[in-house]
Design a protein around this motif. Structure first.
Motif, PDB file in Angstrom:
ATOM      1  N   PHE A 259       1.257   2.016  -7.328  1.00 30.42           N
ATOM      2  CA  PHE A 259       1.029   0.471  -6.512  1.00 30.42           C
ATOM      3  C   PHE A 259      -0.041  -0.300  -6.993  1.00 30.42           C
ATOM      4  N   ASN A 260      -0.361  -0.017  -8.531  1.00 29.51           N
ATOM      5  CA  ASN A 260      -1.363  -0.930  -9.003  1.00 29.51           C
ATOM      6  C   ASN A 260      -2.289  -0.440 -10.178  1.00 29.51           C
ATOM      7  N   ARG A 261      -0.930   0.277 -10.886  1.00 30.15           N
ATOM      8  CA  ARG A 261      -0.718  -0.241 -12.126  1.00 30.15           C
ATOM      9  C   ARG A 261       0.472  -0.211 -12.939  1.00 30.15           C
ATOM     10  N   VAL A 262       0.716  -0.302 -14.177  1.00 29.75           N
ATOM     11  CA  VAL A 262       1.937   0.065 -14.094  1.00 29.75           C
ATOM     12  C   VAL A 262       3.044   1.242 -15.478  1.00 29.75           C
ATOM     13  N   HIS A 263       3.924   1.394 -14.437  1.00 27.97           N
ATOM     14  CA  HIS A 263       4.070   2.738 -14.511  1.00 27.97           C
ATOM     15  C   HIS A 263       6.039   2.220 -15.672  1.00 27.97           C
ATOM     16  N   THR A 264       6.561   2.925 -16.889  1.00 30.74           N
ATOM     17  CA  THR A 264       7.786   2.520 -16.945  1.00 30.74           C
ATOM     18  C   THR A 264       8.415   3.819 -16.561  1.00 30.74           C
ATOM     19  N   PHE A 265      10.121   3.262 -16.404  1.00 30.36           N
ATOM     20  CA  PHE A 265      11.009   3.958 -15.844  1.00 30.36           C
ATOM     21  C   PHE A 265      12.223   3.758 -16.912  1.00 30.36           C
ATOM     22  N   ARG A 266      13.146   5.379 -16.886  1.00 28.30           N
ATOM     23  CA  ARG A 266      13.691   4.589 -18.099  1.00 28.30           C
ATOM     24  C   ARG A 266      15.158   5.244 -17.243  1.00 28.30           C
ATOM     25  N   LEU A 267      16.113   4.599 -17.729  1.00 26.11           N
ATOM     26  CA  LEU A 267      17.714   4.984 -17.222  1.00 26.11           C
ATOM     27  C   LEU A 267      18.648   5.923 -18.593  1.00 26.11           C
ATOM     28  N   GLU A 268      19.390   6.591 -18.866  1.00 24.70           N
ATOM     29  CA  GLU A 268      19.689   6.835 -19.359  1.00 24.70           C
ATOM     30  C   GLU A 268      21.551   6.275 -19.070  1.00 24.70           C
TER      31      GLU A 268
ATOM     32  N   MET B 159       1.585  16.052 -13.181  1.00 24.85           N
ATOM     33  CA  MET B 159       1.987  15.040 -11.913  1.00 24.85           C
ATOM     34  C   MET B 159       2.740  13.619 -12.755  1.00 24.85           C
ATOM     35  N   GLU B 160       3.381  13.496 -12.029  1.00 28.09           N
ATOM     36  CA  GLU B 160       3.323  12.124 -12.736  1.00 28.09           C
ATOM     37  C   GLU B 160       2.951  10.176 -11.824  1.00 28.09           C
ATOM     38  N   GLY B 161       3.260   9.837 -13.011  1.00 33.25           N
ATOM     39  CA  GLY B 161       2.671   8.270 -12.407  1.00 33.25           C
ATOM     40  C   GLY B 161       1.071   7.331 -12.576  1.00 33.25           C
ATOM     41  N   ASP B 162       0.093   8.344 -13.204  1.00 29.24           N
ATOM     42  CA  ASP B 162      -1.173   7.420 -13.652  1.00 29.24           C
ATOM     43  C   ASP B 162      -1.212   6.379 -14.932  1.00 29.24           C
ATOM     44  N   GLY B 163      -0.576   6.492 -15.653  1.00 28.51           N
ATOM     45  CA  GLY B 163      -0.008   5.356 -16.300  1.00 28.51           C
ATOM     46  C   GLY B 163      -1.093   6.241 -17.861  1.00 28.51           C
ATOM     47  N   LYS B 164      -1.646   7.293 -18.244  1.00 30.55           N
ATOM     48  CA  LYS B 164      -2.956   7.577 -18.968  1.00 30.55           C
ATOM     49  C   LYS B 164      -1.460   7.821 -19.904  1.00 30.55           C
TER      50      LYS B 164
ATOM     51  N   GLU C  74       1.051  -1.143   0.421  1.00 35.60           N
ATOM     52  CA  GLU C  74       0.084  -0.040   0.279  1.00 35.60           C
ATOM     53  C   GLU C  74       0.651   1.556  -0.372  1.00 35.60           C
ATOM     54  N   PRO C  75       0.273   2.198  -0.806  1.00 44.83           N
ATOM     55  CA  PRO C  75       1.336   3.759  -0.628  1.00 44.83           C
ATOM     56  C   PRO C  75       1.553   3.911   0.326  1.00 44.83           C
ATOM     57  N   PHE C  76       0.480   4.098   1.352  1.00 43.74           N
ATOM     58  CA  PHE C  76       0.894   4.987   2.408  1.00 43.74           C
ATOM     59  C   PHE C  76       1.165   3.920   4.084  1.00 43.74           C
ATOM     60  N   ILE C  77       2.107   2.943   3.985  1.00 43.75           N
ATOM     61  CA  ILE C  77       2.180   1.952   4.803  1.00 43.75           C
ATOM     62  C   ILE C  77       3.407   1.796   4.786  1.00 43.75           C
ATOM     63  N   GLY C  78       4.268   2.012   5.493  1.00 43.73           N
ATOM     64  CA  GLY C  78       6.277   1.680   5.137  1.00 43.73           C
ATOM     65  C   GLY C  78       6.710   0.572   5.925  1.00 43.73           C
ATOM     66  N   GLY C  79       7.259   0.646   5.008  1.00 35.81           N
ATOM     67  CA  GLY C  79       8.539  -1.116   5.877  1.00 35.81           C
ATOM     68  C   GLY C  79       8.888  -1.311   4.875  1.00 35.81           C
ATOM     69  N   LEU C  80       8.650  -1.978   3.387  1.00 39.48           N
ATOM     70  CA  LEU C  80       8.707  -2.779   2.430  1.00 39.48           C
ATOM     71  C   LEU C  80       9.480  -1.565   1.430  1.00 39.48           C
ATOM     72  N   TRP C  81      11.387  -2.409   0.854  1.00 43.72           N
ATOM     73  CA  TRP C  81      11.937  -1.282   0.327  1.00 43.72           C
ATOM     74  C   TRP C  81      12.385  -1.871  -1.721  1.00 43.72           C
ATOM     75  N   PRO C  82      10.932  -2.271  -2.228  1.00 48.48           N
ATOM     76  CA  PRO C  82      11.522  -2.265  -3.305  1.00 48.48           C
ATOM     77  C   PRO C  82      12.126  -1.411  -4.645  1.00 48.48           C
ATOM     78  N   ALA C  83      12.746  -2.393  -4.816  1.00 42.32           N
ATOM     79  CA  ALA C  83      13.910  -1.517  -5.841  1.00 42.32           C
ATOM     80  C   ALA C  83      14.489  -2.059  -7.422  1.00 42.32           C
ATOM     81  N   VAL C  84      14.950  -1.375  -8.090  1.00 43.69           N
ATOM     82  CA  VAL C  84      15.200  -1.272  -9.991  1.00 43.69           C
ATOM     83  C   VAL C  84      16.889  -1.402  -9.635  1.00 43.69           C
ATOM     84  N   TRP C  85      18.039  -1.549 -10.003  1.00 41.68           N
ATOM     85  CA  TRP C  85      19.062  -1.540  -9.619  1.00 41.68           C
ATOM     86  C   TRP C  85      20.215  -1.798 -10.151  1.00 41.68           C
TER      87      TRP C  85
END
Length: 718
Positions: A353-362, A386-391, A165-176
């Motif tokens: 936290f509920n739909r696909v979003h794309t991140f990019r690194l150059e 605002m970033e992030g609603d996937g539309k 959940e976006p407003f519950i802290g404790g998880l640490w997901p990462a792409v690195w």
């Protein structure tokens, strides 16, 4: 014979040169490309230089029920181990990584679950020479392409749904990403290797950087006078929770949840660093009465951010101090150093936290290079974004870091190491957990123990109990440029052991650093197991991927460029494997037992044949060395100026001493005619105890007692 040897050496040098030339002539192969990657995703355009980049690696995760245990997949390895950070000073890792938490779904996504499940094991305490009982109450997953797929420079695109959940802290997901000389969570491999990106000789830092540019001979195939390391680039790390409004010192204002985009690099700024919780002071501040209140702080210039992105004022790096006796690695005072985290916070929304979003690194590697982070943006109205609603499909250039910012301040550089990809979800008491707990609160992390409830963010344990909490990755794609002149920085390369930055021989020479600690290491012979091709027990062909009949879009893409009339029009695969009978060696109750096992079709591998049998087509520094003359394996003796000076002084001195010694002996020979004569031996007819009479005994007589240089023999009766 000498002529043949010279010819051999010449041929080896020519071959070595040709291989280096071949490695520099970059070619795009399909060795790491998923056949399911859409044709329109086979190229992309750089958002920085506008040139075309070609797909070199992809995984669409479209085949369900894939497994990623060590030895199951040619690209990825899911870990089965504890996190070494848990036993380090200040470490707060609470999860146990288990490969069973990683799989692929029916709708074509990689799934990394985080669950409440206890894991117990005995860890060897090398200080007290005994085993210590350890317990973890959380299971999660880490998937890494270490020592399998690596690349240097290019574009990375990843489609994700963040866990929980976006407003519950404790998880640490990462792409690195991490340099191949260091293996994530294997702290012995990263000690004084992470996160160095420094190719200058600094005697004060030499002991802190294991592979220093001061070293005339780095051994294990390493190049002399080349500084090496394992620098970390965080494409996206997520902090969930509720900050109850904007965080202090963020500009523009950023609230939790946010994404952290960071380069971690060493050496770091040693003094006058920014303080956690505040933005760097660029100028001295003066009080109303004219006195200086605060001095300007030392930090990197020209860090550019766009959109809802701010400098990360809460983490500027880590000081890796002298280690404590109970830690898994050893670091002395002279090996201690400062590492910097040059990061930015990018605003996230609940939609992440509920739909696909794309991140990019150059990433343009090496001196003169740069790193740029992007996310997809969506216009809310004409004046606010605002970033992030996937539309939306617009890219937001969130963060920009240039090599000049690094080199001007600390002499470091944008990483140029062969680098691998990592997905994981951690659970850490230092990330998203309550900062301040009441004095009466017991610092424990068991969701089943009511006394520990105050140590968690509200709702954390309930979130893990109720829902299917998982990190989803829809796809990962890596692109590189064919034309190194089209971009800044160094050329792009593929492979974990490129000739310019070799790693294979170093890893082989230090395998123990890349292997699990006891008791898990007892199962391992090497850091990675061979890929198992078939062999899993099955009941039908479907268990072995016979039902997977995807169109080979790689052939479609290649045929679209073919001018041949014979180009194949049938690109569908006919299943990936089949279930066959194999006779077992055991006999039960006198009858032979048969096992049904998977047998893979050509081009597929894994225990159940679910994955493409990717082939590494990159040039390896190890292979180049092995193809050359065996004389190349001998390390050359390097003489420092001081050594040359010492030899230059000692050689004449030794010659003088030798000459004077010869002259002195000649003078002694003239004054004493018997100087060079050997001592004579006399024999006495004296029997030792226990011997009979007449036994002859040799007796050494000094030359001075010999008369007329004749041998004197005397006989005595006993």
């Amino acid at each position: 014979m000498r002529g043949c040897l010279c010819d051999c050496l010449c041929c080896s040098r020519v071959m070595f040169s040709l291989l280096l030339v071949f490695s520099s002539l970059y070619t795009i192969g399909a060795g790491w490309i998923d056949m399911d990657t859409p044709v329109d995703k086979r190229t992309t355009t750089s958002l920085i230089d506008g040139s075309t980049y070609h797909l070199v690696m992809s995984d669409e995760f479209n085949v369900p029920n894939r497994t990623f245990k060590d030895g199951h997949d040619p690209i990825w390895t899911a870990l089965d181990k504890s996190d070494d950070d848990a036993s380090s000073a200040g470490g707060g890792s609470l999860q146990f990584y288990n490969s069973s938490t990683v799989t692929t779904t029916k709708d074509g996504m990689l799934k990394i679950s985080t669950i409440l499940e206890k894991t117990e094991w005995n860890r060897y305490d090398h200080v007290n020479k005994t085993y210590k009982h350890e317990t973890s109450y959380f299971k999660s997953g880490m998937v890494q392409s270490w020592n399998k797929f690596c690349f240097t420079g290019g574009i990375v695109e990843v489609d994700v749904i963040f866990p929980g959940e976006p407003f519950i802290g404790g998880l640490w997901p990462a792409v690195w990403m991490l340099g191949n000389l260091g293996r994530a969570t294997y702290e012995s491999s990263t000690n004084n290797i992470w996160p160095w990106s420094y190719n200058k000789c600094n005697r004060k830092l030499q002991q802190a950087q294991s592979i220093s540019a001061c070293n005339a001979q780095n051994h294990f195939g390493m190049h002399p006078f080349q500084g090496r390391g394992a620098t970390e680039i965080d494409i996206v790390e997520v902090m969930a929770g509720d900050s109850n409004g904007p965080l202090p010192s963020t500009d523009p204002p950023i609230s939790i949840p946010y994404a952290d985009m960071t380069l971690q690099v060493a050496p770091g700024v040693p003094k006058n660093r920014p303080q956690s919780g505040g933005l760097p002071l660029r100028k001295n501040t003066v009080s109303p009465n004219g006195h200086t209140e605060f001095l300007a702080q030392t930090w990197y210039d020209n860090l550019t951010m766009h959109g809802n992105t701010s400098i990360n004022p809460f983490f500027y790096g880590t000081y890796l101090a002298e280690t404590k006796p109970y830690e898994p690695v050893t670091r002395t005072k002279k090996q201690a150093f400062q590492a910097d985290a040059i990061g930015a916070l990018h605003q996230l929304t609940p939609a992440h936290f509920n739909r696909v979003h794309t991140f990019r690194l150059e990433w343009q590697p090496g001196p003169g290079g740069r790193i740029d982070w992007f996310s997809k943006g969506h216009k809310i109205n004409a004046t606010f974004s605002m970033e992030g609603d996937g539309k939306g499909q617009d890219w937001v250039h969130a963060y920009e870091l240039r090599d000049k910012s690094l080199s001007d301040l600390m002499g470091s550089q944008v990483p140029a190491e062969p680098t691998y990809l990592i997905f994981n979800t951690a659970v850490s008491s230092t990330w998203g957990f309550p900062y301040d707990t009441p004095d009466w609160c017991t610092k424990c992390f068991d969701c089943d123990d009511p006394k520990c409830a105050c140590a968690f963010s509200p709702g954390f344990c309930q979130m893990l109990r109720q829902g299917d909490t998982a990190f989803y990755i829809d796809s990962i794609r890596v692109y590189q440029s064919k034309d190194h002149k089209a971009h800044v920085g160094s050329k792009h390369t593929l492979g974990c052991d490129p000739p310019e930055y070799p790693t294979k021989d170093y890893i082989r020479g230090h395998e123990y650093r890349y292997m699990r600690n006891p008791p898990f290491s007892y199962e391992d012979k090497h850091p990675l197991r061979p890929i198992q091709k078939g062999g899993a027990e099955c009941f039908s062909d479907k268990d072995c991927g016979s039902h997977v009949q995807h169109e080979n879009l790689t052939e479609v893409y290649m045929n679209s460029y073919s001018t041949s009339d014979d180009a194949s029009t049938s690109n569908a695969t006919e299943g990936r494997g089949k279930c066959v009978k194999r006779s077992a060696s055991q006999k039960w109750f006198g009858s032979e037992t048969f096992l049904n096992v998977c047998q893979c079709n050509p081009g597929f591998t894994g225990p159940r044949c679910m994955v493409i049998d990717h082939i590494d087509e990159s040039i390896s520094a190890h292979d180049i060395r092995m193809s050359g003359s065996p004389f190349q394996e001998f390390e050359l003796l390097y003489l420092t100026p001081f050594m040359i000076f010492v030899v230059g002084v000692m050689a004449p001195a030794l010659m003088v001493i030798l000459i004077f010694t010869v002259i002195r002996k000649k003078k002694q020979a003239k004054t004493n005619p018997h100087f060079y004569q050997k001592p004579r031996t006399t024999f006495n007819n004296v029997a030792p105890p226990g011997r009979g009479a007449g036994f002859v005994v040799a007796e050494c007589v000094p030359l001075a007692t010999a008369k007329n240089d004749h041998l004197s023999i005397t006989g005595r009766s006993v």
